[in-house]
Design an enzyme around this catalytic site. Structure first.
Site, PDB file in Angstrom:
ATOM      1  N   GLU A 202       0.656  -1.135   0.140  1.00  0.00           N
ATOM      2  CA  GLU A 202       0.082  -0.060  -0.119  1.00  0.00           C
ATOM      3  C   GLU A 202       0.709   1.272   0.141  1.00  0.00           C
ATOM      4  OE1 GLU A 202      -3.210  -0.233   3.248  1.00  0.00           O
ATOM      5  OE2 GLU A 202      -4.073  -1.794   2.005  1.00  0.00           O
ATOM      6  N   GLU A 324      -5.465  -8.311  -0.571  1.00  0.00           N
ATOM      7  CA  GLU A 324      -6.288  -8.247   0.697  1.00  0.00           C
ATOM      8  C   GLU A 324      -7.628  -7.840   0.272  1.00  0.00           C
ATOM      9  OE1 GLU A 324      -4.799  -5.099   3.451  1.00  0.00           O
ATOM     10  OE2 GLU A 324      -2.647  -5.460   2.948  1.00  0.00           O
TER      11      GLU A 324
HETATM   12  O1  AHR Z   1      -5.209  -5.951   6.896  1.00  0.00           O
HETATM   13  C1  AHR Z   1      -5.179  -4.904   7.806  1.00  0.00           C
HETATM   14  C2  AHR Z   1      -4.532  -3.566   6.972  1.00  0.00           C
HETATM   15  O2  AHR Z   1      -5.073  -2.817   5.906  1.00  0.00           O
HETATM   16  C3  AHR Z   1      -2.990  -3.939   6.469  1.00  0.00           C
HETATM   17  O3  AHR Z   1      -2.209  -3.845   7.309  1.00  0.00           O
HETATM   18  C4  AHR Z   1      -2.786  -2.766   5.253  1.00  0.00           C
HETATM   19  O4  AHR Z   1      -2.291  -3.353   4.141  1.00  0.00           O
HETATM   20  C5  AHR Z   1      -4.421  -2.486   4.978  1.00  0.00           C
HETATM   21  O5  AHR Z   1      -4.646  -1.183   4.871  1.00  0.00           O
END
Ligand code: AHR
Length: 537
Positions: A202, A324
């Site tokens: 990110e 994610e």
């Molecule tokens: O999964 C929780 C968080 O969400 C992770 O650390 C990050 O990559 C995202 O913002």
């Protein structure tokens, strides 16, 4: 498609006929919903890596989750055996580690070697102390026992490209150079051979430690990639695509830039999505997987353009990794965001239906989505939840387990004819932009075909009404017994807890069909159903 209003009121003529008594039960076929399956209409191969997961040093995901030294539920290596068992049920293909935001202040050398000599550090992403008692080798041991492939993320925030190279050397080089020999000294004679590596996490997010703009990220990622590939040429690299969909962000600009700059270097672009029922509107919320699908299509277009310019052929593709995805909105403010108990989301049935919708979307986009990782495995926005003495499976565990154990082979482009609804304008999550969705089908469907077997996955988004549906084979015949599994519960807000399971997978009576091109099934309200059986040519 036949349109209903968002409350689900019928507006089409045939329904009125039923109400007026013009049609009798036996004649209802004309207005049944229809799912048409054609084994010749193929989207692409479902990659098993879409059933991946994620372990981050965050809250109780590692400590108190998979690893709990001294717990009566853990073995002599500190692995929680109840968690390991539940995780195996998810048939997790690959598991991302060690972050997440955590990775942007993680130095892997802190987490190798004798445990008692490892430094304790301030963990700035989630405000805890990191003991480093769990690190690279402990994760590899856990992953091997779970039967999952490791997928590592390197630190491109506070970390250097040299540090990234040295981690690849430690993990993948058999012998000779310093870090390969160090691994051997640490008790691992053979390399870990980690194929998948992501270039930071990110990095477009202002919250990320060492956040960069797209140009600077591309330069750093390109140089890290160069060193990493020179060290271990077979590795696959994942670029950090945009995760910032806040109203004033420009995620498409980021994705376009980094794909352009890294198009001859990377194998995947990572995308992230978190949704939630922020305004407590069931129908709006159930449409959120369509947003993931829209974003997939937008990025697919960018990939095709860059592949063409880079003269990369279809045997050397760039794919999308949704590395994610999940529901995350309740435990996303204040105290729930930091410390030992961060991000402990408690899921209900509607969340499980959204997860089934995401998984359907991965299958419907199987030509380009070749990796996906539920975030995360245990306790932290997770399907598995522990206490010091117990464990339970959250609602979202069940659709994921069904998909990951059954939905493989070729994704089919099914035709669905059912009633639809429109949403209001709404925020799809706590940190997400607004959307309006039109013509959301009440039936959300995907199908896979493998070795003469079809697996049909259907979410009935309708909260109140069952949907009687003709499932039609356009090629070949249904013949034999069809297993039916359903994830459902007493109502859309039903939750599981320690010692209480309201939402789970239930086996339903098998469907029996004798050489027919049609079978009919009634999908119950607020349900996810999987139907599995032969489709013979
Ligand atoms: O999964 C929780 C968080 O969400 C992770 O650390 C990050 O990559 C995202 O913002």
């Amino acid at each position: 498609m036949r349109k209903l209003n968002s409350a689900g009121t019928a507006t089409f003529f045939a329904a009125a006929m039923v109400v007026a008594g013009f049609l009798f039960a036996g004649q209802l076929t004309a207005q049944n919903a229809r799912i048409k399956i054609d084994i010749d209409r193929q989207i692409g191969e479902v990659n098993k890596n879409v059933y991946g997961n994620f372990v981050e040093h965050l809250g109780r995901c590692v400590y108190g989750g998979i690893y709990d030294e001294g717990s009566p539920l853990a073995d002599e290596d500190g692995i929680r055996l109840d968690v390991l068992e539940a995780a195996k049920g998810l048939n997790v293909s690959l598991t991302r580690y060690p972050g997440g935001n955590f990775v942007s202040n993680y130095h892997w050398k802190d987490g190798v070697g004798p445990k008692d000599e490892r430094p304790t550090r301030m963990e700035l992403a989630w405000a805890r102390l990191e003991s480093n008692r769990f690190g690279t080798n402990e994760f590899i041991d856990f992953a091997r026992r779970m039967g999952t492939e490791p997928y590592f993320a390197v630190n491109l925030g506070t970390g250097t490209i040299e540090e990234a190279q040295q981690w690849v050397e430690y993990c993948n080089v058999k012998e000779g150079p310093y870090y390969a020999e160090l691994r051997k000294q640490h008790g691992y004679a053979e390399p870990h051979n980690i194929t998948y590596w992501s270039l930071g996490n990110e990095m477009d997010g202002f919250w990320q430690m060492g956040h960069l703009n797209a140009e600077d990220y591309s330069k750093k990622a390109r140089e890290a990639a160069k060193l990493m590939k020179l060290t271990s040429p077979e590795i696959k690299l994942v670029a950090a695509g945009s995760s910032n969909y806040r109203p004033n962000a420009d995620p498409n600009e980021w994705n376009a830039t980094i794909l352009h700059e890294l198009r001859d270097v990377v194998d995947y672009i990572a995308l992230h999505i978190y949704v939630g029922n922020v305004a407590d509107n069931y129908y709006n919320y159930l449409s959120t997987p369509l947003v993931l699908e829209e974003r997939t299509q937008i990025v697919k277009g960018m990939i095709l353009k860059e592949m063409a310019y880079a003269q990369r052929q279809s045997d050397d593709p760039i794919y999308i990794a949704w590395d994610e995805y999940n529901v995350w909105y309740r435990a996303r403010v204040g105290e729930d965001m930091t410390g030992e108990r961060a991000l402990e989301e408690h899921y209900n049935l509607e969340d499980a239906l959204v997860i089934a919708g995401f998984l359907n979307a991965f299958i419907r986009n199987a030509d380009v989505v070749k990796m996906a990782n539920m975030a995360q495995l245990v306790n932290v926005i997770a399907p598995i939840f522990t206490s010091e003495t117990d464990m339970f499976k959250q609602t979202i565990y069940y659709p994921l387990a069904l998909f990951a154990n059954n939905a493989f082979g070729t994704a089919l482009d099914v035709a669905v004819d059912c009633e639809t609804y429109d949403t209001e304008e709404f925020f799809i999550g706590l940190a997400e932009s607004k959307t309006t969705q039109e013509d959301v089908p009440f039936l959300d469907v995907s199908a896979t075909y493998d070795d003469g077997q079809v697996v049909l996955c259907v979410v009935n988004r309708n909260k109140d009404k069952a949907i009687t549906t003709d499932i039609i084979a356009q090629e070949g015949l249904f013949d034999g017994e069809y297993e039916v599994y359903e994830v459902n519960g007493p109502d859309s807000k039903a939750q599981n807890d320690f010692g209480k399971t309201l939402v789970e997978t239930k086996s339903k009576p098998a469907l029996r069909v004798k050489k027919a091109d049609k079978m009919t099934y009634e999908f119950p309200p607020h349900s996810f159903t999987m139907i599995k059986g032969a489709l013979k040519n």
